[in-house]
Design an enzyme around this catalytic site. Structure first.
Site, PDB file in Angstrom:
ATOM      1  N   ASN A  10       0.751  -1.237  -0.055  1.00 42.52           N
ATOM      2  CA  ASN A  10      -0.203  -0.079  -0.023  1.00 42.52           C
ATOM      3  C   ASN A  10       0.890   1.166   0.060  1.00 42.52           C
ATOM      4  O   ASN A  10       1.581   1.452   1.032  1.00 42.52           O
ATOM      5  CB  ASN A  10      -1.016   0.076   1.385  1.00 42.52           C
ATOM      6  CG  ASN A  10      -1.777   1.194   1.520  1.00 42.52           C
ATOM      7  OD1 ASN A  10      -1.794   2.066   0.433  1.00 42.52           O
ATOM      8  ND2 ASN A  10      -2.293   1.318   2.611  1.00 42.52           N
ATOM      9  N   LYS A  12       0.013   4.399  -0.180  1.00 40.13           N
ATOM     10  CA  LYS A  12      -0.562   5.474   0.595  1.00 40.13           C
ATOM     11  C   LYS A  12      -0.514   6.726  -0.399  1.00 40.13           C
ATOM     12  O   LYS A  12      -0.357   6.708  -1.729  1.00 40.13           O
ATOM     13  CB  LYS A  12       0.020   5.607   1.923  1.00 40.13           C
ATOM     14  CG  LYS A  12      -0.331   4.312   2.736  1.00 40.13           C
ATOM     15  CD  LYS A  12       0.212   4.373   4.160  1.00 40.13           C
ATOM     16  CE  LYS A  12      -0.191   2.981   4.856  1.00 40.13           C
ATOM     17  NZ  LYS A  12      -0.014   2.914   6.137  1.00 40.13           N
ATOM     18  N   HIS A  96      -9.361   0.850   5.107  1.00 38.69           N
ATOM     19  CA  HIS A  96      -7.996   1.295   5.724  1.00 38.69           C
ATOM     20  C   HIS A  96      -8.276   2.012   7.079  1.00 38.69           C
ATOM     21  O   HIS A  96      -9.066   3.100   6.781  1.00 38.69           O
ATOM     22  CB  HIS A  96      -7.097   1.836   4.633  1.00 38.69           C
ATOM     23  CG  HIS A  96      -5.537   1.789   5.057  1.00 38.69           C
ATOM     24  ND1 HIS A  96      -5.154   2.747   5.986  1.00 38.69           N
ATOM     25  CD2 HIS A  96      -4.657   0.959   5.106  1.00 38.69           C
ATOM     26  CE1 HIS A  96      -3.972   2.163   6.383  1.00 38.69           C
ATOM     27  NE2 HIS A  96      -3.800   1.140   5.746  1.00 38.69           N
ATOM     28  N   GLU A  98      -6.701   4.368   8.160  1.00 35.60           N
ATOM     29  CA  GLU A  98      -6.492   5.866   7.930  1.00 35.60           C
ATOM     30  C   GLU A  98      -7.769   6.355   7.433  1.00 35.60           C
ATOM     31  O   GLU A  98      -8.072   7.640   7.672  1.00 35.60           O
ATOM     32  CB  GLU A  98      -5.147   6.130   7.094  1.00 35.60           C
ATOM     33  CG  GLU A  98      -3.960   5.723   7.531  1.00 35.60           C
ATOM     34  CD  GLU A  98      -2.975   5.310   7.137  1.00 35.60           C
ATOM     35  OE1 GLU A  98      -2.908   5.201   5.548  1.00 35.60           O
ATOM     36  OE2 GLU A  98      -1.794   4.829   7.346  1.00 35.60           O
ATOM     37  N   GLU A 167      -4.902  -5.137  10.390  1.00 37.00           N
ATOM     38  CA  GLU A 167      -3.936  -4.051  10.723  1.00 37.00           C
ATOM     39  C   GLU A 167      -4.337  -3.389  11.920  1.00 37.00           C
ATOM     40  O   GLU A 167      -5.111  -2.484  12.073  1.00 37.00           O
ATOM     41  CB  GLU A 167      -3.853  -3.021   9.300  1.00 37.00           C
ATOM     42  CG  GLU A 167      -3.821  -3.848   8.161  1.00 37.00           C
ATOM     43  CD  GLU A 167      -3.197  -2.663   7.171  1.00 37.00           C
ATOM     44  OE1 GLU A 167      -2.276  -3.110   6.689  1.00 37.00           O
ATOM     45  OE2 GLU A 167      -3.702  -1.824   6.848  1.00 37.00           O
ATOM     46  N   GLY A 173       2.863   2.148  10.892  1.00 38.94           N
ATOM     47  CA  GLY A 173       3.903   3.201  10.692  1.00 38.94           C
ATOM     48  C   GLY A 173       4.426   3.597  11.873  1.00 38.94           C
ATOM     49  O   GLY A 173       5.257   4.728  11.982  1.00 38.94           O
ATOM     50  N   SER A 213       4.036  -2.096  10.204  1.00 35.34           N
ATOM     51  CA  SER A 213       5.352  -2.277  10.408  1.00 35.34           C
ATOM     52  C   SER A 213       5.926  -3.715   9.941  1.00 35.34           C
ATOM     53  O   SER A 213       7.152  -4.095  10.692  1.00 35.34           O
ATOM     54  CB  SER A 213       5.750  -1.988  11.808  1.00 35.34           C
ATOM     55  OG  SER A 213       5.318  -0.773  12.232  1.00 35.34           O
TER      56      SER A 213
HETATM   57  P1  13P Z   1       3.279   0.283   7.607  1.00 37.58           P
HETATM   58  O1  13P Z   1       3.873  -1.099   6.898  1.00 37.58           O
HETATM   59  O2  13P Z   1       4.069   1.483   7.146  1.00 37.58           O
HETATM   60  O3  13P Z   1       3.232   0.094   9.078  1.00 37.58           O
HETATM   61  O4  13P Z   1       1.739   0.404   7.273  1.00 37.58           O
HETATM   62  C1  13P Z   1       0.835  -0.576   7.038  1.00 37.58           C
HETATM   63  C2  13P Z   1      -0.407  -0.362   6.361  1.00 37.58           C
HETATM   64  O5  13P Z   1      -1.115   0.491   6.739  1.00 37.58           O
HETATM   65  C3  13P Z   1      -0.448  -1.094   5.163  1.00 37.58           C
HETATM   66  O6  13P Z   1      -1.920  -0.780   4.686  1.00 37.58           O
END
Ligand code: 13P
Length: 255
Positions: A10, A12, A96, A98, A167, A173, A213
């Site tokens: 992803n 983002k 997601h 976010e 997740e 992150g 992560s």
């Molecule tokens: P990270 O791997 O940067 O923690 O992000 C995970 C994520 O949100 C994948 O959709």
């Protein structure tokens, strides 16, 4: 039937034409294991979808990161499922964390998006997961079950084109990856939820990815867990180490 390992990247809201082109070149040059043992999907920002789809090696599929909840029309700033299908994009990430937390997308809204995207022929990577506060309150499974329930109410028994991504928000992150034991514990509970609330067949067939992560350093141990069917990767998907994460499918085969 064994579930095929799945690695999603992803991207983002990252990248420029230049950096995305470089990332595509890196992915095209990397030695990756056979698509017989791993399904690989990357999700660039909407604006880079055509470039990535045209230039990326065909063993790697392309996904959108979101789409609108119903047929396109007067919805400024949105992209519809129909438009993704028209572009030849097979997958979309929905729910997601976010979008759930920053854009305040509700469980029901995410469920409706899943149903609409599936009805148009898109495959869905449906994301769920708890916050740190919810985990510390002992509510991890309850929260994930609420998110899954809203999806189930919208899509019914129609899970064959759905990949679930667990997740945990506290791991996204942050560099704080769930331990293989923590991931396995939740994944096993999610599979149990699917068995009890959808069907034994759906529980057995549905891939449950871990995200948060994931790196080249921690993916192999996670991959060995029986209920971890792959990863949804954020930060590390923008780096050459994504190739190593794809290849962790071998640890699964060996486990
Ligand atoms: P990270 O791997 O940067 O923690 O992000 C995970 C994520 O949100 C994948 O959709």
């Amino acid at each position: 039937m064994a579930r095929k390992f799945f690695v999603g990247g992803n991207w983002k809201c990252n990248g420029t034409l230049e950096s995305v082109s470089k990332l595509v070149d890196t992915l095209n040059a990397g030695a990756i294991v056979s698509t017989d043992i791993v399904e690989v999907v990357v999700a660039p920002p909407f604006i880079h979808l055509p470039l990535v789809k045209d230039r990326l090696r065909k063993e790697i599929q392309v996904s959108a990161q979101n789409c609108w909840v119903k047929k396109g029309g007067a919805y400024t700033g949105e992209v519809s499922a129909e438009q993704l299908v028209d572009l030849g994009i097979p997958y979309v990430i929905l729910g997601h964390s976010e979008r759930r937390h920053i854009m305040k997308e509700s469980h029901d809204f995410v469920g409706q998006k899943c149903a609409y995207a599936l009805s148009k022929g898109l495959k869905v990577i449906a994301c769920i997961g708890e916050t740190l506060e919810e985990r510390e309150a002992g509510d991890t499974i309850k929260v994930c079950a609420e998110q899954l329930t809203a999806i189930k109410e919208a899509i019914g028994e129609n899970w064959s084109e759905v990949v679930v991504a667990y997740e945990p928000v506290w791991a996204i992150g942050t560099g704080k990856v769930a331990t293989p034991e923590q991931a396995e514990e939740v994944h096993a509970e999610l599979r149990k939820w699917l068995a009890e609330n959808v069907s034994a067949e759906v529980a057995e067939a549905t891939r449950i990815l871990y995200g948060g992560s994931v790196t080249a350093g921690n993916c192999k141990e996670l991959a060995k867990k029986p209920n971890v069917d792959g990863f949804l990767v954020g930060g590390a998907a923008l780096k050459p180490e994504f190739i190593d994460i794809i290849n962790s499918a071998q640890s699964k085969v060996a486990a």
